[in-house]
Scaffold this active site. Sequence first.
Site, PDB file in Angstrom:
ATOM      1  N   LYS B  67       0.802  -1.227   0.000  1.00 48.64           N
ATOM      2  CA  LYS B  67       0.000   0.000   0.000  1.00 48.64           C
ATOM      3  C   LYS B  67       0.834   1.275   0.000  1.00 48.64           C
ATOM      4  O   LYS B  67       0.371   2.324  -0.445  1.00 48.64           O
ATOM      5  CB  LYS B  67      -0.916  -0.005   1.221  1.00 48.64           C
ATOM      6  CG  LYS B  67      -2.094  -0.978   1.103  1.00 48.64           C
ATOM      7  CD  LYS B  67      -3.193  -0.395   0.237  1.00 48.64           C
ATOM      8  CE  LYS B  67      -4.466  -1.247   0.305  1.00 48.64           C
ATOM      9  NZ  LYS B  67      -5.515  -0.678  -0.561  1.00 48.64           N
ATOM     10  N   SER B  92      -8.486   1.288   8.727  1.00 54.20           N
ATOM     11  CA  SER B  92      -7.820   0.813   9.944  1.00 54.20           C
ATOM     12  C   SER B  92      -6.713  -0.150   9.559  1.00 54.20           C
ATOM     13  O   SER B  92      -6.059  -0.744  10.387  1.00 54.20           O
ATOM     14  CB  SER B  92      -8.814   0.097  10.856  1.00 54.20           C
ATOM     15  OG  SER B  92      -9.294  -1.053  10.205  1.00 54.20           O
ATOM     16  N   ASN B  94      -3.851  -1.545   6.174  1.00 52.28           N
ATOM     17  CA  ASN B  94      -2.552  -1.261   5.587  1.00 52.28           C
ATOM     18  C   ASN B  94      -2.494   0.118   4.917  1.00 52.28           C
ATOM     19  O   ASN B  94      -1.449   0.756   4.914  1.00 52.28           O
ATOM     20  CB  ASN B  94      -2.201  -2.356   4.573  1.00 52.28           C
ATOM     21  CG  ASN B  94      -1.958  -3.689   5.273  1.00 52.28           C
ATOM     22  OD1 ASN B  94      -1.569  -3.723   6.438  1.00 52.28           O
ATOM     23  ND2 ASN B  94      -2.187  -4.791   4.566  1.00 52.28           N
ATOM     24  N   TYR B 129       3.795   5.498  12.811  1.00 54.28           N
ATOM     25  CA  TYR B 129       4.240   6.145  11.572  1.00 54.28           C
ATOM     26  C   TYR B 129       3.889   7.637  11.568  1.00 54.28           C
ATOM     27  O   TYR B 129       4.026   8.306  10.550  1.00 54.28           O
ATOM     28  CB  TYR B 129       3.636   5.463  10.350  1.00 54.28           C
ATOM     29  CG  TYR B 129       4.203   4.077  10.102  1.00 54.28           C
ATOM     30  CD1 TYR B 129       5.542   3.902   9.756  1.00 54.28           C
ATOM     31  CD2 TYR B 129       3.405   2.947  10.214  1.00 54.28           C
ATOM     32  CE1 TYR B 129       6.074   2.643   9.540  1.00 54.28           C
ATOM     33  CE2 TYR B 129       3.928   1.675   9.992  1.00 54.28           C
ATOM     34  CZ  TYR B 129       5.259   1.539   9.656  1.00 54.28           C
ATOM     35  OH  TYR B 129       5.774   0.284   9.440  1.00 54.28           O
ATOM     36  N   ASP B 187       3.604 -16.184 -17.829  1.00 60.49           N
ATOM     37  CA  ASP B 187       2.402 -16.437 -18.630  1.00 60.49           C
ATOM     38  C   ASP B 187       1.151 -15.893 -17.958  1.00 60.49           C
ATOM     39  O   ASP B 187       0.122 -15.679 -18.610  1.00 60.49           O
ATOM     40  CB  ASP B 187       2.239 -17.951 -18.843  1.00 60.49           C
ATOM     41  CG  ASP B 187       3.476 -18.560 -19.470  1.00 60.49           C
ATOM     42  OD1 ASP B 187       3.906 -18.043 -20.524  1.00 60.49           O
ATOM     43  OD2 ASP B 187       4.036 -19.528 -18.914  1.00 60.49           O
ATOM     44  N   GLY B 197      -7.268  -1.718  -6.679  1.00 57.57           N
ATOM     45  CA  GLY B 197      -6.183  -0.799  -7.039  1.00 57.57           C
ATOM     46  C   GLY B 197      -4.932  -1.535  -7.491  1.00 57.57           C
ATOM     47  O   GLY B 197      -4.342  -1.220  -8.528  1.00 57.57           O
ATOM     48  N   ASP B 225     -20.425 -16.277   1.331  1.00 50.69           N
ATOM     49  CA  ASP B 225     -20.463 -16.365  -0.129  1.00 50.69           C
ATOM     50  C   ASP B 225     -20.613 -14.988  -0.772  1.00 50.69           C
ATOM     51  O   ASP B 225     -21.572 -14.739  -1.511  1.00 50.69           O
ATOM     52  CB  ASP B 225     -21.602 -17.307  -0.553  1.00 50.69           C
ATOM     53  CG  ASP B 225     -21.499 -17.653  -2.046  1.00 50.69           C
ATOM     54  OD1 ASP B 225     -20.424 -17.457  -2.644  1.00 50.69           O
ATOM     55  OD2 ASP B 225     -22.503 -18.110  -2.619  1.00 50.69           O
ATOM     56  N   LYS B 291       8.953 -20.000   4.939  1.00 48.20           N
ATOM     57  CA  LYS B 291       9.433 -19.309   6.149  1.00 48.20           C
ATOM     58  C   LYS B 291       9.163 -17.813   6.078  1.00 48.20           C
ATOM     59  O   LYS B 291       9.977 -16.981   6.471  1.00 48.20           O
ATOM     60  CB  LYS B 291      10.940 -19.538   6.379  1.00 48.20           C
ATOM     61  CG  LYS B 291      11.371 -20.969   6.274  1.00 48.20           C
ATOM     62  CD  LYS B 291      10.705 -21.869   7.277  1.00 48.20           C
ATOM     63  CE  LYS B 291      11.153 -23.316   7.110  1.00 48.20           C
ATOM     64  NZ  LYS B 291      10.325 -24.210   7.957  1.00 48.20           N
ATOM     65  N   ASN B 330       1.036  -8.235   7.404  1.00 47.18           N
ATOM     66  CA  ASN B 330       0.563  -7.724   8.694  1.00 47.18           C
ATOM     67  C   ASN B 330      -0.483  -8.640   9.325  1.00 47.18           C
ATOM     68  O   ASN B 330      -1.626  -8.242   9.562  1.00 47.18           O
ATOM     69  CB  ASN B 330       0.048  -6.289   8.524  1.00 47.18           C
ATOM     70  CG  ASN B 330       1.180  -5.337   8.160  1.00 47.18           C
ATOM     71  OD1 ASN B 330       2.323  -5.512   8.614  1.00 47.18           O
ATOM     72  ND2 ASN B 330       0.897  -4.350   7.331  1.00 47.18           N
TER      73      ASN B 330
END
Lengths: 351, 351
Positions: B67, B92, B94, B129, B187, B197, B225, B291, B330
């Site tokens: 993002k 709320s 990413n 951040y 491919d 996006g 569904d 991993k 995350n």
Amino acid sequence: MGGERRSEYVFKGEGEEISLDDVYAAREIVSKHAKRTPVFTNETISSLAERELSFKMEVFQKTGSFKIRGALNAIFSLSDEEAANGVVTHSSGNHAQATALAAKLRGIPAYIVVPENAPKVKVKAIRGYGGQITFCGLTMQDREDACNKIQSEKGCTFVAPFNQKETICGQATIGLELMEQTDCGLDAIVVPISGGGMTSGIAIAAKSLNPNIKIIAAEPRGVNDAADVHKSKCAGELQVDAAKPKTLADGLQAKMGNLTWAVVKELVDDVIVVSEEEIVQAMQLIYERMKVVVEPSAAVGVAATLSEEMRQKFDKSEYRNVGVILCGGNADFSAVGFWDAWTKRWKSFAS
Amino acid sequence: MGGERRSEYVFKGEGEEISLDDVYAAREIVSKHAKRTPVFTNETISSLAERELSFKMEVFQKTGSFKIRGALNAIFSLSDEEAANGVVTHSSGNHAQATALAAKLRGIPAYIVVPENAPKVKVKAIRGYGGQITFCGLTMQDREDACNKIQSEKGCTFVAPFNQKETICGQATIGLELMEQTDCGLDAIVVPISGGGMTSGIAIAAKSLNPNIKIIAAEPRGVNDAADVHKSKCAGELQVDAAKPKTLADGLQAKMGNLTWAVVKELVDDVIVVSEEEIVQAMQLIYERMKVVVEPSAAVGVAATLSEEMRQKFDKSEYRNVGVILCGGNADFSAVGFWDAWTKRWKSFAS
């Protein structure tokens, strides 16, 4: 390139000699089948440590741990005659998977002695790499008896998990790569220690290339306060009767052998002991900030690097550039109910 | 280099034009502050898929998801005048972290509207951040009202999470890099889809460089569904009243906007829908074999790639080389009690 600088240093002890040339020779073998793992950096963890950390990503190594390096070097160093009858070892952990795969790559059988209470997931992984499993009792004597029996029946060769020159030289290639990948610019390397094969190898390689580099072993205290490497270093002699640590770091429960202890005694500068709580905190940082899966044993090195003891003993401006080995990623998620927890979670959405 | 090949293709729709030149321009901005994430391979997962998979590791991206690319392009495309009063968004997840960091990098305030029930760990990350948080009610109307109020008070600019040309072009840089890193040899590319996006951007970049490449969107069915992208593609028009999926893939609960839908309608070749069970299975493979820590939304692409539907619709010899976007790492470990489980485990050793 750091790798070009050679020293005349040769480790001598316990009837063995190990030089940088031995490590270069091991690399010839190891690099054919194992990965040259990347070095990662991480702003958050470096900033917490107040140092520049370089993480050697052995979690991304084949079989999920560094053990494949030693197993490859040991198995591909055998003559065709020796190799023909296969190899045997005892382990339920990363060394078992590594031996199975290295033998498969050489096209020979691997007989793996596994304690009968080993987790099914590990048994499955060993079989997945082609290992032939023999179950045994729970004591070290049971394991050794089973190995001896297979050796005499099959005429195969024992592959030591750490206390053997070839194994040590195989693990030493981690040190060689890390020194090259950081242009020999590290002031210290922090290595999780168990039987001492990886620590010995890295110490020999790194100190040959830079005699001033500090090698710091990281050891779990265990809930029973059983940090035997630390105790051995303090006493100046191998503490053979020490208890095994009861710890989340299940890959760090072996005891050093005579050869690895001789190297550790000579070349390891310090041992930092960490608590179980510190291990979980370090795992959380690695998972949440690096987005990398480590087993608890690999988090031990990060925990040591972030510890108060490290801060006090190794001044952050003098020991600014620090390598940390993330030695394995074989965490047992099922044992902590991780997959069940996710399944339970989505099922709760339906109700 | 694949990046050299240019096509004349330009997406036109909903009053916008998006060309490969726009994506290159976005890269000029994005590459200054975001990582060029690596491409990983994995033998086990490729072998299960019976294809050669190339994983684009946006889990290692700054803020732990792709993002940041869109947020950087949107925020650094503002004039100094526009930027001076800061930016606002509602999320709320990413996108909130990404907007906060991108604004911090530009040196302007970021106002983030967050539903009052958002997990504390996410709120903490946004604040980490530098984002300034305003709590709001739980409906989309509550969010928009709060955003509008801040916009009129502060004179700041709204940063759309997906339905905006600059955001799409930012995410498109993932496609540009992946095409270059694989020498345009893929491919097909499998992309987890939510608001569209990332999918739109990758589709424009990849199809400009190779018109024959298939773009496959991967969508969670949810326990209710509610795979609205799949339904919209089948109907040939945006299903605006569709429910949001209840799914572990909490990053894939947005609905497409008019612009992203226009691109998806034109350029996405297929939508593969996966179950919650498949998401957990894919997570297990990624954690245990690669991993790597992924959030459930990122596992959706791997689940689709391994699905029976993929096998049937995309012949494995014709669509041999497949890119898969691991879009974010995350994962909310606390929500599934992961750290508590490890702590409980070591405490049990003491008793």
